[in-house]
Design a protein around this motif. Structure first.
Motif: not given
Length: 417
Positions: A317, A366, A385, A387, A394
Protein backbone atom coordinates in the motif's frame (compact mmCIF):
# COMPACT_ATOMS: atom_id res chain seq x y z
CA UNK A 1 -68.27 12.57 -97.87
CA UNK A 2 -68.94 12.12 -94.11
CA UNK A 3 -70.83 8.86 -94.79
CA UNK A 4 -68.00 7.41 -96.88
CA UNK A 5 -65.47 8.38 -94.13
CA UNK A 6 -67.52 6.50 -91.53
CA UNK A 7 -67.67 3.50 -93.87
CA UNK A 8 -63.90 3.58 -94.25
CA UNK A 9 -63.51 3.73 -90.44
CA UNK A 10 -65.94 0.83 -90.05
CA UNK A 11 -64.03 -1.17 -92.58
CA UNK A 12 -60.64 -0.64 -90.99
CA UNK A 13 -61.57 -0.47 -87.29
CA UNK A 14 -61.93 -3.78 -85.47
CA UNK A 15 -62.68 -4.04 -81.73
CA UNK A 16 -60.28 -6.02 -79.57
CA UNK A 17 -61.07 -8.44 -76.76
CA UNK A 18 -59.49 -8.10 -73.35
CA UNK A 19 -58.85 -11.05 -71.03
CA UNK A 20 -58.47 -10.54 -67.28
CA UNK A 21 -57.65 -13.16 -64.63
CA UNK A 22 -58.44 -12.80 -60.92
CA UNK A 23 -55.03 -14.35 -60.05
CA UNK A 24 -51.90 -15.38 -61.92
CA UNK A 25 -51.64 -18.96 -60.61
CA UNK A 26 -54.09 -21.79 -59.96
CA UNK A 27 -53.69 -22.69 -56.27
CA UNK A 28 -53.43 -26.35 -55.26
CA UNK A 29 -56.99 -27.76 -55.55
CA UNK A 30 -58.35 -24.35 -56.65
CA UNK A 31 -59.19 -22.43 -59.80
CA UNK A 32 -58.74 -19.13 -61.62
CA UNK A 33 -61.61 -17.02 -62.99
CA UNK A 34 -61.12 -15.57 -66.50
CA UNK A 35 -63.25 -12.64 -67.74
CA UNK A 36 -63.49 -11.59 -71.40
CA UNK A 37 -64.81 -8.20 -72.56
CA UNK A 38 -64.17 -5.57 -75.15
CA UNK A 39 -61.07 -3.58 -74.33
CA UNK A 40 -61.63 0.01 -73.05
CA UNK A 41 -60.37 1.42 -76.35
CA UNK A 42 -63.20 -0.48 -78.07
CA UNK A 43 -65.91 0.91 -75.78
CA UNK A 44 -67.21 3.24 -78.49
CA UNK A 45 -68.51 0.15 -80.28
CA UNK A 46 -71.66 -1.50 -79.05
CA UNK A 47 -70.79 -4.17 -76.46
CA UNK A 48 -74.04 -6.07 -76.79
CA UNK A 49 -74.61 -9.27 -78.74
CA UNK A 50 -71.11 -10.70 -78.36
CA UNK A 51 -70.52 -14.37 -77.64
CA UNK A 52 -67.10 -14.99 -76.06
CA UNK A 53 -64.79 -17.93 -76.72
CA UNK A 54 -61.63 -18.93 -74.84
CA UNK A 55 -58.49 -20.60 -76.19
CA UNK A 56 -55.64 -22.39 -74.45
CA UNK A 57 -52.25 -22.78 -76.10
CA UNK A 58 -50.66 -26.23 -75.90
CA UNK A 59 -48.41 -26.49 -78.98
CA UNK A 60 -51.34 -24.77 -80.77
CA UNK A 61 -54.41 -22.81 -79.67
CA UNK A 62 -57.32 -25.07 -78.76
CA UNK A 63 -60.88 -23.98 -77.96
CA UNK A 64 -61.64 -24.37 -74.25
CA UNK A 65 -64.73 -26.50 -73.72
CA UNK A 66 -66.33 -28.35 -70.83
CA UNK A 67 -65.06 -30.23 -68.77
CA UNK A 68 -61.76 -28.28 -69.06
CA UNK A 69 -63.56 -25.21 -67.70
CA UNK A 70 -66.69 -24.26 -65.76
CA UNK A 71 -68.71 -21.72 -67.77
CA UNK A 72 -69.96 -19.23 -65.20
CA UNK A 73 -71.57 -16.80 -67.68
CA UNK A 74 -71.13 -15.57 -71.23
CA UNK A 75 -68.19 -13.44 -70.06
CA UNK A 76 -66.64 -15.64 -67.36
CA UNK A 77 -65.14 -19.11 -67.02
CA UNK A 78 -63.28 -20.91 -64.23
CA UNK A 79 -60.21 -23.02 -65.08
CA UNK A 80 -58.13 -25.32 -62.88
CA UNK A 81 -55.27 -25.95 -65.33
CA UNK A 82 -52.52 -23.45 -66.07
CA UNK A 83 -51.35 -22.42 -69.52
CA UNK A 84 -51.51 -19.53 -72.00
CA UNK A 85 -55.08 -18.29 -72.46
CA UNK A 86 -56.67 -15.81 -74.86
CA UNK A 87 -60.24 -14.97 -75.86
CA UNK A 88 -62.24 -13.28 -78.58
CA UNK A 89 -65.81 -12.22 -79.26
CA UNK A 90 -68.10 -13.27 -82.14
CA UNK A 91 -71.51 -12.00 -83.29
CA UNK A 92 -73.73 -11.59 -86.32
CA UNK A 93 -74.50 -13.63 -89.40
CA UNK A 94 -72.16 -14.06 -91.17
CA UNK A 95 -69.96 -14.20 -88.06
CA UNK A 96 -67.88 -11.14 -87.22
CA UNK A 97 -64.83 -11.61 -84.95
CA UNK A 98 -63.09 -9.23 -82.61
CA UNK A 99 -59.31 -9.17 -82.52
CA UNK A 100 -57.88 -11.81 -80.16
CA UNK A 101 -57.00 -10.63 -76.70
CA UNK A 102 -53.44 -10.46 -75.44
CA UNK A 103 -52.25 -13.78 -74.07
CA UNK A 104 -52.47 -14.26 -70.29
CA UNK A 105 -50.13 -16.79 -68.70
CA UNK A 106 -51.65 -18.76 -65.84
CA UNK A 107 -49.43 -21.03 -63.73
CA UNK A 108 -50.59 -24.23 -62.08
CA UNK A 109 -49.37 -24.48 -58.50
CA UNK A 110 -48.13 -27.98 -57.70
CA UNK A 111 -47.98 -29.43 -54.19
CA UNK A 112 -44.16 -29.80 -54.09
CA UNK A 113 -42.86 -27.62 -51.29
CA UNK A 114 -39.70 -25.50 -51.69
CA UNK A 115 -37.51 -24.79 -48.67
CA UNK A 116 -34.62 -22.30 -48.41
CA UNK A 117 -31.68 -23.57 -46.37
CA UNK A 118 -28.36 -22.01 -45.33
CA UNK A 119 -25.18 -24.09 -45.49
CA UNK A 120 -23.63 -23.87 -42.94
CA UNK A 121 -26.77 -23.03 -40.98
CA UNK A 122 -25.65 -19.70 -39.51
CA UNK A 123 -28.31 -17.00 -39.32
CA UNK A 124 -25.58 -14.37 -38.79
CA UNK A 125 -22.25 -14.49 -40.55
CA UNK A 126 -19.35 -12.06 -40.79
CA UNK A 127 -17.94 -10.08 -43.69
CA UNK A 128 -15.64 -12.29 -45.76
CA UNK A 129 -17.18 -15.62 -44.74
CA UNK A 130 -18.41 -18.19 -47.28
CA UNK A 131 -22.03 -19.40 -47.14
CA UNK A 132 -24.43 -21.15 -49.55
CA UNK A 133 -28.14 -20.28 -49.84
CA UNK A 134 -29.93 -23.33 -51.28
CA UNK A 135 -33.44 -23.90 -52.69
CA UNK A 136 -34.58 -27.48 -52.04
CA UNK A 137 -37.83 -28.78 -53.60
CA UNK A 138 -39.18 -31.93 -51.98
CA UNK A 139 -41.30 -34.60 -53.66
CA UNK A 140 -40.75 -36.53 -56.91
CA UNK A 141 -37.86 -36.68 -59.36
CA UNK A 142 -38.90 -33.60 -61.34
CA UNK A 143 -36.24 -31.29 -62.77
CA UNK A 144 -36.80 -27.64 -61.97
CA UNK A 145 -35.90 -24.16 -63.05
CA UNK A 146 -35.48 -21.93 -60.00
CA UNK A 147 -36.54 -18.38 -59.23
CA UNK A 148 -35.38 -16.29 -56.27
CA UNK A 149 -36.92 -13.28 -54.57
CA UNK A 150 -34.90 -11.20 -52.10
CA UNK A 151 -34.74 -7.72 -50.64
CA UNK A 152 -30.93 -7.88 -50.53
CA UNK A 153 -28.93 -5.66 -52.87
CA UNK A 154 -27.62 -8.64 -54.88
CA UNK A 155 -30.16 -11.06 -56.43
CA UNK A 156 -29.13 -14.73 -56.69
CA UNK A 157 -28.94 -16.33 -60.16
CA UNK A 158 -31.83 -18.63 -61.09
CA UNK A 159 -30.14 -21.81 -59.92
CA UNK A 160 -30.76 -24.26 -57.09
CA UNK A 161 -28.01 -22.72 -54.93
CA UNK A 162 -26.28 -19.41 -54.50
CA UNK A 163 -22.71 -19.65 -53.15
CA UNK A 164 -21.52 -16.43 -51.54
CA UNK A 165 -17.73 -16.74 -51.46
CA UNK A 166 -17.00 -13.51 -49.59
CA UNK A 167 -20.12 -12.19 -47.91
CA UNK A 168 -20.81 -8.49 -47.32
CA UNK A 169 -23.71 -6.47 -45.95
CA UNK A 170 -25.06 -6.30 -49.54
CA UNK A 171 -26.03 -9.97 -49.11
CA UNK A 172 -28.11 -9.28 -45.99
CA UNK A 173 -31.84 -9.80 -46.47
CA UNK A 174 -34.74 -12.22 -46.74
CA UNK A 175 -34.55 -14.98 -49.36
CA UNK A 176 -37.37 -17.11 -50.78
CA UNK A 177 -37.59 -19.31 -53.87
CA UNK A 178 -39.94 -21.28 -56.08
CA UNK A 179 -39.52 -23.86 -58.83
CA UNK A 180 -40.90 -24.20 -62.37
CA UNK A 181 -41.04 -27.63 -63.99
CA UNK A 182 -38.60 -28.00 -66.87
CA UNK A 183 -41.01 -30.42 -68.58
CA UNK A 184 -44.12 -28.25 -68.18
CA UNK A 185 -43.32 -24.58 -67.89
CA UNK A 186 -46.74 -23.47 -66.62
CA UNK A 187 -46.45 -25.72 -63.54
CA UNK A 188 -44.83 -23.99 -60.59
CA UNK A 189 -44.47 -24.43 -56.84
CA UNK A 190 -45.63 -21.90 -54.28
CA UNK A 191 -43.07 -19.51 -52.86
CA UNK A 192 -41.09 -20.96 -49.99
CA UNK A 193 -41.04 -19.38 -46.55
CA UNK A 194 -38.41 -16.67 -46.23
CA UNK A 195 -35.06 -17.22 -44.55
CA UNK A 196 -33.20 -14.20 -43.15
CA UNK A 197 -29.47 -13.87 -43.76
CA UNK A 198 -27.62 -11.23 -41.73
CA UNK A 199 -24.04 -10.31 -42.63
CA UNK A 200 -22.18 -8.23 -40.06
CA UNK A 201 -19.43 -5.88 -41.23
CA UNK A 202 -17.74 -6.17 -37.81
CA UNK A 203 -14.97 -8.71 -37.41
CA UNK A 204 -15.62 -10.61 -34.18
CA UNK A 205 -13.11 -10.52 -31.34
CA UNK A 206 -13.48 -13.35 -28.81
CA UNK A 207 -13.20 -12.74 -25.09
CA UNK A 208 -10.66 -14.83 -23.15
CA UNK A 209 -11.02 -15.55 -19.45
CA UNK A 210 -8.26 -17.11 -17.33
CA UNK A 211 -8.87 -18.95 -14.07
CA UNK A 212 -7.32 -18.62 -11.57
CA UNK A 213 -5.79 -15.15 -12.01
CA UNK A 214 -3.09 -15.88 -9.40
CA UNK A 215 -1.16 -19.13 -9.46
CA UNK A 216 -0.96 -21.32 -6.40
CA UNK A 217 1.51 -24.23 -6.29
CA UNK A 218 0.34 -27.23 -8.33
CA UNK A 219 -2.79 -25.47 -9.68
CA UNK A 220 -3.97 -25.92 -13.27
CA UNK A 221 -4.84 -22.91 -15.39
CA UNK A 222 -8.12 -23.01 -17.38
CA UNK A 223 -8.52 -20.77 -20.43
CA UNK A 224 -12.02 -20.11 -21.81
CA UNK A 225 -12.68 -18.46 -25.18
CA UNK A 226 -16.11 -16.97 -25.92
CA UNK A 227 -17.35 -15.80 -29.34
CA UNK A 228 -20.58 -13.82 -29.86
CA UNK A 229 -22.41 -16.83 -31.31
CA UNK A 230 -20.85 -19.70 -29.38
CA UNK A 231 -22.85 -22.57 -30.93
CA UNK A 232 -22.24 -21.63 -34.55
CA UNK A 233 -19.48 -23.98 -35.65
CA UNK A 234 -16.41 -22.37 -34.13
CA UNK A 235 -13.15 -24.16 -33.40
CA UNK A 236 -10.53 -22.55 -31.17
CA UNK A 237 -6.84 -21.67 -31.31
CA UNK A 238 -4.76 -21.10 -28.17
CA UNK A 239 -1.56 -19.03 -27.89
CA UNK A 240 1.01 -17.91 -25.37
CA UNK A 241 1.91 -14.21 -25.52
CA UNK A 242 5.65 -13.67 -26.07
CA UNK A 243 6.88 -10.12 -25.30
CA UNK A 244 8.21 -8.19 -28.31
CA UNK A 245 9.80 -5.06 -26.84
CA UNK A 246 11.04 -3.69 -30.19
CA UNK A 247 7.45 -3.46 -31.49
CA UNK A 248 6.04 -2.56 -28.06
CA UNK A 249 3.64 -5.48 -28.42
CA UNK A 250 3.57 -9.28 -28.18
CA UNK A 251 3.85 -12.12 -30.65
CA UNK A 252 1.74 -15.24 -30.23
CA UNK A 253 3.11 -18.76 -29.96
CA UNK A 254 0.69 -21.67 -30.48
CA UNK A 255 0.29 -23.79 -27.35
CA UNK A 256 0.80 -27.59 -27.58
CA UNK A 257 -2.26 -29.20 -29.27
CA UNK A 258 -3.79 -25.72 -29.32
CA UNK A 259 -4.74 -25.64 -33.02
CA UNK A 260 -8.42 -25.88 -33.94
CA UNK A 261 -9.80 -27.53 -30.80
CA UNK A 262 -13.52 -28.30 -30.71
CA UNK A 263 -13.83 -27.24 -27.08
CA UNK A 264 -13.93 -23.59 -26.05
CA UNK A 265 -11.69 -24.28 -23.03
CA UNK A 266 -8.05 -25.31 -22.68
CA UNK A 267 -6.28 -26.52 -19.52
CA UNK A 268 -2.60 -25.86 -18.79
CA UNK A 269 -0.91 -28.12 -16.25
CA UNK A 270 2.27 -27.27 -14.36
CA UNK A 271 2.38 -23.54 -15.03
CA UNK A 272 4.59 -21.92 -12.36
CA UNK A 273 5.49 -18.47 -13.70
CA UNK A 274 3.56 -15.38 -14.75
CA UNK A 275 2.33 -15.78 -18.37
CA UNK A 276 0.01 -14.14 -20.90
CA UNK A 277 -2.45 -15.93 -23.22
CA UNK A 278 -4.67 -15.12 -26.20
CA UNK A 279 -7.21 -17.11 -28.23
CA UNK A 280 -9.01 -16.81 -31.52
CA UNK A 281 -11.66 -18.84 -33.34
CA UNK A 282 -12.16 -20.14 -36.87
CA UNK A 283 -14.94 -21.78 -38.86
CA UNK A 284 -16.12 -22.63 -42.37
CA UNK A 285 -14.46 -23.92 -45.53
CA UNK A 286 -12.33 -22.07 -46.47
CA UNK A 287 -11.74 -21.26 -42.82
CA UNK A 288 -12.52 -17.76 -41.60
CA UNK A 289 -10.65 -16.50 -38.53
CA UNK A 290 -11.68 -13.98 -35.91
CA UNK A 291 -9.27 -11.40 -34.53
CA UNK A 292 -7.14 -12.44 -31.58
CA UNK A 293 -8.63 -11.84 -28.16
CA UNK A 294 -7.14 -9.27 -25.85
CA UNK A 295 -4.32 -10.92 -23.85
CA UNK A 296 -5.15 -12.18 -20.37
CA UNK A 297 -2.62 -13.07 -17.70
CA UNK A 298 -2.07 -15.52 -14.91
CA UNK A 299 0.24 -14.07 -12.27
CA UNK A 300 2.71 -15.85 -10.05
CA UNK A 301 4.20 -14.53 -6.83
CA UNK A 302 7.03 -17.08 -7.18
CA UNK A 303 10.36 -15.28 -6.82
CA UNK A 304 12.40 -18.13 -8.31
CA UNK A 305 12.02 -17.05 -11.93
CA UNK A 306 14.89 -15.80 -14.08
CA UNK A 307 13.49 -12.28 -13.84
CA UNK A 308 12.38 -10.47 -10.69
CA UNK A 309 10.72 -7.22 -9.69
CA UNK A 310 11.81 -5.07 -6.73
CA UNK A 311 9.51 -2.35 -5.34
CA UNK A 312 10.83 0.61 -3.33
CA UNK A 313 9.51 1.41 -0.79
CA UNK A 314 8.87 -2.31 -0.21
CA UNK A 315 5.18 -2.31 0.63
CA UNK A 316 1.86 -3.18 -1.02
CA UNK A 317 0.00 0.00 0.00
CA UNK A 318 1.08 3.55 -0.83
CA UNK A 319 -0.15 7.09 -0.25
CA UNK A 320 -1.13 9.28 -3.18
CA UNK A 321 1.79 11.38 -4.56
CA UNK A 322 4.37 8.88 -3.25
CA UNK A 323 7.46 8.29 -5.35
CA UNK A 324 7.62 4.55 -6.05
CA UNK A 325 10.23 2.79 -8.17
CA UNK A 326 9.81 -0.66 -9.68
CA UNK A 327 13.09 -2.22 -10.79
CA UNK A 328 13.47 -5.28 -13.04
CA UNK A 329 16.39 -7.58 -12.25
CA UNK A 330 17.91 -10.50 -14.10
CA UNK A 331 20.50 -11.32 -16.72
CA UNK A 332 18.75 -9.31 -19.49
CA UNK A 333 19.40 -5.96 -21.17
CA UNK A 334 15.91 -4.87 -22.24
CA UNK A 335 12.90 -4.51 -19.94
CA UNK A 336 9.41 -3.18 -19.73
CA UNK A 337 7.12 -2.92 -16.70
CA UNK A 338 3.47 -3.74 -17.38
CA UNK A 339 0.38 -2.96 -15.36
CA UNK A 340 -3.07 -4.55 -15.33
CA UNK A 341 -5.39 -1.99 -13.75
CA UNK A 342 -8.58 -2.54 -11.75
CA UNK A 343 -10.76 -1.59 -14.74
CA UNK A 344 -9.18 -4.36 -16.84
CA UNK A 345 -6.82 -2.25 -18.96
CA UNK A 346 -3.31 -3.38 -19.83
CA UNK A 347 -0.62 -0.69 -20.11
CA UNK A 348 3.15 -0.19 -20.14
CA UNK A 349 5.07 2.00 -17.70
CA UNK A 350 5.33 5.52 -19.15
CA UNK A 351 8.51 6.55 -17.26
CA UNK A 352 11.15 3.87 -17.74
CA UNK A 353 14.79 4.69 -16.94
CA UNK A 354 16.84 1.67 -17.97
CA UNK A 355 15.33 -1.20 -16.01
CA UNK A 356 13.42 1.01 -13.52
CA UNK A 357 9.86 2.34 -13.76
CA UNK A 358 9.22 5.51 -11.73
CA UNK A 359 5.71 6.34 -10.53
CA UNK A 360 4.37 9.43 -8.76
CA UNK A 361 1.32 7.63 -7.36
CA UNK A 362 -2.33 8.44 -7.93
CA UNK A 363 -5.42 6.28 -7.42
CA UNK A 364 -5.27 5.11 -11.06
CA UNK A 365 -1.92 3.41 -10.34
CA UNK A 366 -3.60 0.65 -8.34
CA UNK A 367 -3.10 -2.68 -10.14
CA UNK A 368 -0.92 -5.73 -10.74
CA UNK A 369 2.65 -5.08 -11.94
CA UNK A 370 5.31 -7.33 -13.46
CA UNK A 371 8.44 -7.17 -15.63
CA UNK A 372 8.93 -8.57 -19.14
CA UNK A 373 12.39 -9.01 -20.63
CA UNK A 374 13.41 -8.60 -24.26
CA UNK A 375 13.96 -12.35 -24.53
CA UNK A 376 10.46 -13.22 -23.33
CA UNK A 377 10.93 -13.84 -19.59
CA UNK A 378 8.23 -12.80 -17.11
CA UNK A 379 8.99 -11.84 -13.51
CA UNK A 380 6.84 -12.59 -10.53
CA UNK A 381 3.91 -10.19 -10.16
CA UNK A 382 3.02 -7.83 -7.34
CA UNK A 383 -0.11 -6.01 -6.21
CA UNK A 384 0.21 -2.28 -5.64
CA UNK A 385 -2.62 -0.31 -4.03
CA UNK A 386 -2.79 3.47 -3.80
CA UNK A 387 -5.09 4.48 -0.95
CA UNK A 388 -8.02 6.73 -1.80
CA UNK A 389 -8.42 8.33 1.65
CA UNK A 390 -5.90 11.17 1.90
CA UNK A 391 -5.96 11.18 5.72
CA UNK A 392 -6.28 7.44 6.34
CA UNK A 393 -3.59 4.99 7.44
CA UNK A 394 -1.97 2.34 5.29
CA UNK A 395 -0.80 -1.13 6.25
CA UNK A 396 2.94 -1.55 5.77
CA UNK A 397 3.48 -5.13 4.62
CA UNK A 398 6.05 -6.67 2.21
CA UNK A 399 5.28 -6.75 -1.51
CA UNK A 400 6.49 -10.32 -2.05
CA UNK A 401 5.27 -13.42 -0.20
CA UNK A 402 7.28 -14.47 2.84
CA UNK A 403 8.65 -17.96 3.34
CA UNK A 404 6.68 -20.17 5.69
CA UNK A 405 8.20 -19.97 9.18
CA UNK A 406 9.98 -16.68 8.54
CA UNK A 407 9.29 -13.65 10.73
CA UNK A 408 7.47 -10.67 9.20
CA UNK A 409 6.96 -7.16 10.50
CA UNK A 410 3.58 -5.43 9.95
CA UNK A 411 2.86 -1.82 10.91
CA UNK A 412 0.41 0.99 10.27
CA UNK A 413 1.51 4.35 8.92
CA UNK A 414 -0.06 7.75 8.45
CA UNK A 415 1.19 10.19 5.85
CA UNK A 416 2.36 12.52 8.61
CA UNK A 417 4.35 9.95 10.61
Amino acid sequence: MGHSLLCMMGFFYKPKAELRADRTAVPVGGSVTLTCSLSPSSSSSSSSGWKYYWYRYDRYYKLVTSPDAVFLSNEQISVSEGGRYSCRGERGEPVYYTEDSETVWIDTTVSNRPVVTLHPNWSEIYKGETITVRCEIHGGDTEWDYEWETNSTIKPPNQTEYRIRSASSSNSGNYRCKGRMKSSQHKTTEWSDSVTLTVSDNKPRPVLTVSPSWLSPGASVTLNCQVEHPSAGWSFYWYKAVPDLSEKSSSYELLPDGSGTAQDSYIIHGQTHTAGYVCRAGRGDPEYHTDHSQPKFVWSADVHSAASLTVSPDRVQHFTSDSVSLTCEGNFTEWRVRKFSEDGRLSDCRRMTGSTCNINTSESDTGVYWCESGSGEFSSAVNITVQNDGNGPILVSPVHPVTEGASVSLSCSLRTQ
